[in-house]
Design a protein around this motif. Structure first.
Motif, short mmCIF file in Angstrom:
data_model
loop_
_atom_site.label_atom_id
_atom_site.label_comp_id
_atom_site.label_asym_id
_atom_site.label_seq_id
_atom_site.Cartn_x
_atom_site.Cartn_y
_atom_site.Cartn_z
N GLN A 325 68.47 2.34 37.78
CA GLN A 325 68.26 2.84 39.29
C GLN A 325 66.97 3.79 39.49
N GLU A 326 66.61 4.47 38.68
CA GLU A 326 65.32 5.09 38.78
C GLU A 326 64.21 4.44 38.99
N TYR A 327 64.22 3.52 37.94
CA TYR A 327 62.93 2.31 38.20
C TYR A 327 62.93 1.71 39.45
N GLU A 328 64.16 1.44 39.91
CA GLU A 328 64.24 0.42 41.13
C GLU A 328 63.70 1.39 42.45
N TYR A 329 63.79 2.46 42.46
CA TYR A 329 63.30 3.50 43.39
C TYR A 329 61.74 3.74 43.19
N LEU A 330 61.13 3.66 42.08
CA LEU A 330 59.97 3.63 41.95
C LEU A 330 58.94 2.44 42.04
N THR A 331 59.53 1.40 41.71
CA THR A 331 58.50 0.19 41.45
C THR A 331 58.17 -0.33 43.02
N PRO A 332 56.91 -0.56 43.00
CA PRO A 332 56.36 -1.16 44.22
C PRO A 332 56.85 -2.68 44.43
N ARG A 333 57.51 -3.37 43.52
CA ARG A 333 58.22 -4.53 43.72
C ARG A 333 59.00 -4.74 44.82
N TYR A 334 59.70 -3.59 45.31
CA TYR A 334 60.97 -3.67 46.28
C TYR A 334 60.42 -3.08 47.53
N PHE A 335 59.26 -2.25 47.42
CA PHE A 335 58.82 -1.63 48.60
C PHE A 335 57.21 -1.95 49.15
N GLY A 336 56.73 -2.69 48.62
CA GLY A 336 55.40 -3.49 48.83
C GLY A 336 54.36 -3.09 47.89
N ASP A 337 53.49 -3.97 47.58
CA ASP A 337 52.61 -3.73 46.87
C ASP A 337 51.56 -2.85 47.32
N GLY A 338 51.59 -1.58 46.20
CA GLY A 338 50.44 -0.50 46.87
C GLY A 338 51.43 0.75 47.12
N SER A 339 52.80 0.40 47.25
CA SER A 339 53.42 1.53 47.35
C SER A 339 53.77 2.65 46.36
N VAL A 340 53.80 3.98 46.76
CA VAL A 340 53.87 4.91 45.72
C VAL A 340 55.03 5.85 45.97
N TRP A 341 55.96 5.99 45.03
CA TRP A 341 57.28 6.77 45.06
C TRP A 341 56.84 8.10 45.35
N ASP A 342 57.73 8.84 46.18
CA ASP A 342 57.57 10.36 46.44
C ASP A 342 58.83 10.93 45.99
N GLY A 343 59.79 10.22 45.42
CA GLY A 343 61.08 10.97 44.87
C GLY A 343 62.11 11.00 45.70
N SER A 344 61.89 10.09 47.14
CA SER A 344 62.98 10.14 48.10
C SER A 344 64.10 9.08 47.60
N THR A 345 65.15 9.46 47.96
CA THR A 345 66.13 8.33 47.55
C THR A 345 67.02 7.88 48.65
N SER A 346 66.66 8.33 50.02
CA SER A 346 67.47 8.08 51.14
C SER A 346 66.77 7.97 52.43
N GLY A 347 67.03 7.26 53.25
CA GLY A 347 66.30 7.08 54.68
C GLY A 347 66.15 5.86 55.27
N TRP A 348 65.44 5.77 56.27
CA TRP A 348 65.38 4.20 56.92
C TRP A 348 64.26 3.63 56.30
N VAL A 349 64.55 2.33 56.00
CA VAL A 349 63.83 1.42 55.37
C VAL A 349 63.32 0.46 56.28
N SER A 350 62.08 0.28 56.31
CA SER A 350 61.38 -0.94 57.39
C SER A 350 61.46 -2.23 56.69
N LEU A 351 62.07 -3.06 57.38
CA LEU A 351 61.99 -4.70 56.80
C LEU A 351 60.58 -5.22 57.31
N THR A 352 59.82 -4.64 58.16
CA THR A 352 58.78 -5.18 58.91
C THR A 352 57.47 -4.72 58.43
N ALA A 353 57.38 -3.41 57.80
CA ALA A 353 56.16 -2.92 57.47
C ALA A 353 55.62 -3.56 55.88
#
Length: 384
Positions: A325-353
């Motif tokens: 689960q920790e890996y899946e929060y931090l990998t850019p694979r799921y949040f866009g190439d270039g994303s950098v995890w800031d430790g957040s684990t909850s919130g609004w997730v855009s499908l378009t950005a």
């Protein structure tokens, strides 16, 4: 096992909300009841595994940029998170293996290439299995990147497996490849399976059997005998469902339109909105994580619980679930190439950005427009 399926019918109902095009969803906090630990040599293992990919699998990529994109997903960090107390060399073996199977999964998702035909994929997968079966025999197998990588992995991993584990490994790889090919007709047609069909395929395509076996390998133990006992079967069932459903939630943004996701299954078959389906899958994650802990404690206090190898394995399963689960929060694979995890684990997730992160509410900071159809589930909305 008390698996509570969200569906009680095998009929495919047209979702009432299939025509909605939500711009995002709110991900509630997941329970995270298990300890997250990083291997002390995590960085070194990640770098060495990246070098192994370049050395053995570079020929699988169209160009250097495609290769670099994969390396930016930080797959080499997955093994140090799921086996943080294991011997460094065994963790490196796992890191390289998960790079290998992850690339197979990526290529199968390309419906203009490997994933264009179930029969074509099956032929490639048969050759991969032949390379594992050939092992280290001189001149055996083909000379493709997959063939060379499979033989190198088998040369390193097989000496650490008992004869029982060797048979389990080969069976688990067959199940994994069979699961991927079973999903292809749904992905190519866009049809959505019912929940029970979906879960049966995902237990194979997610690699659940080799994930459990490699947890043993990392700890240099063989639990083939107790793993067949009802208490272990129950514990493993909840653990694997937790792994799959957490992945479905955190990969949802990347897998828009993919029918092989529990959120999409519930939207289609139960007629739920996106947010309702996300919330329901979160409830199932909570159910299975707590049920896993209860089943783990039953094993710990049962007839096998006094064994040192079993107690080490139970700790290893905790690390597997939490680390994945920790890996899946931090990998850019799921949040866009270039994303950098800031430790957040909850919130609004855009499908378009192009690059998403967890936001306090829709539209804050990522260019998305607030979508009032999916309010924060823990905040009372003002009356209009």
């Amino acid at each position: 096992m008390s698996d509570i399926s969200p569906l009680r019918t095998g009929t495919s109902l047209l979702a009432r909300h299939e025509d909605e095009k939500p711009e995002g969803f709110f991900l509630p906090e997941l329970p995270r009841l298990l300890p997250v630990v990083y291997h002390p040599k995590a960085a070194q293992i990640e770098f060495r595994s990246n070098a192994w990919v370049r050395r053995h699998l570079a020929g699988c990529f169209a160009d250097e940029e495609d290769l670099l994109k994969l390396l930016r997903e930080r797959v080499g960090l997955y093994a140090p998170l799921i086996a943080p107390t294991a011997d460094e060399q065994r963790v490196l073996d796992l890191a390289d293996f998960y790079h290998f199977v992850g690339l197979i999964d990526n290529l199968a998702a390309d419906h203009t290439g490997l994933g264009a035909s179930r029969l074509g994929a099956r032929d490639v997968f048969d050759r991969i299995m032949a390379d594992f079966a050939a092992g280290t025999a001189a001149g055996a197998g083909d000379n493709s990147p997959f063939g060379r990588a499979a033989r190198d992995l088998w040369r390193r991993i097989s000496p650490g497996l008992s004869p029982h584990q060797v048979r389990r490994f080969k069976s688990s790889m067959s199940s994994f490849l069979r699961g991927i090919t079973s999903e292809l007709p749904y992905q190519l047609s866009g049809s959505v399976p019912d929940y029970d069909t979906y879960l049966a395929m995902r237990l194979d395509s997610f690699g659940c059997d080799f994930i459990l076996l490699l947890t043993e390998y990392a700890l240099a133990i063989d639990l083939t005998e107790p793993a067949a006992s009802p208490r272990f079967v129950d514990m493993h069932a909840h653990a694997m469902r937790q792994l799959i459903l957490v992945n479905d939630l955190l990969s949802l943004r990347k897998e828009q339109g993919d029918p092989m996701n529990a959120v999409r299954v519930l939207c289609c078959h139960d007629g739920l909105t996106l947010q309702q389906s996300v919330d329901r899958v979160c409830e199932l994650v909570d159910l299975h994580e707590r049920a896993y802990i209860a089943a783990r404690d039953t094993v710990r206090h049962g007839p096998f619980g006094a064994r040192a190898d079993v107690r080490a394995y139970l700790d290893g399963l905790d690390h597997l679930l939490a680390g994945s689960q920790e890996y899946e929060y931090l990998t850019p694979r799921y949040f866009g190439d270039g994303s950098v995890w800031d430790g957040s684990t909850s919130g609004w997730v855009s499908l378009t950005a192009p690059i998403a992160r967890f936001l306090p509410r829709a539209g804050q900071g990522d260019g998305a427009t607030a979508d009032r159809r999916f309010p924060h589930p823990h905040r009372k909305e003002p009356k209009s």
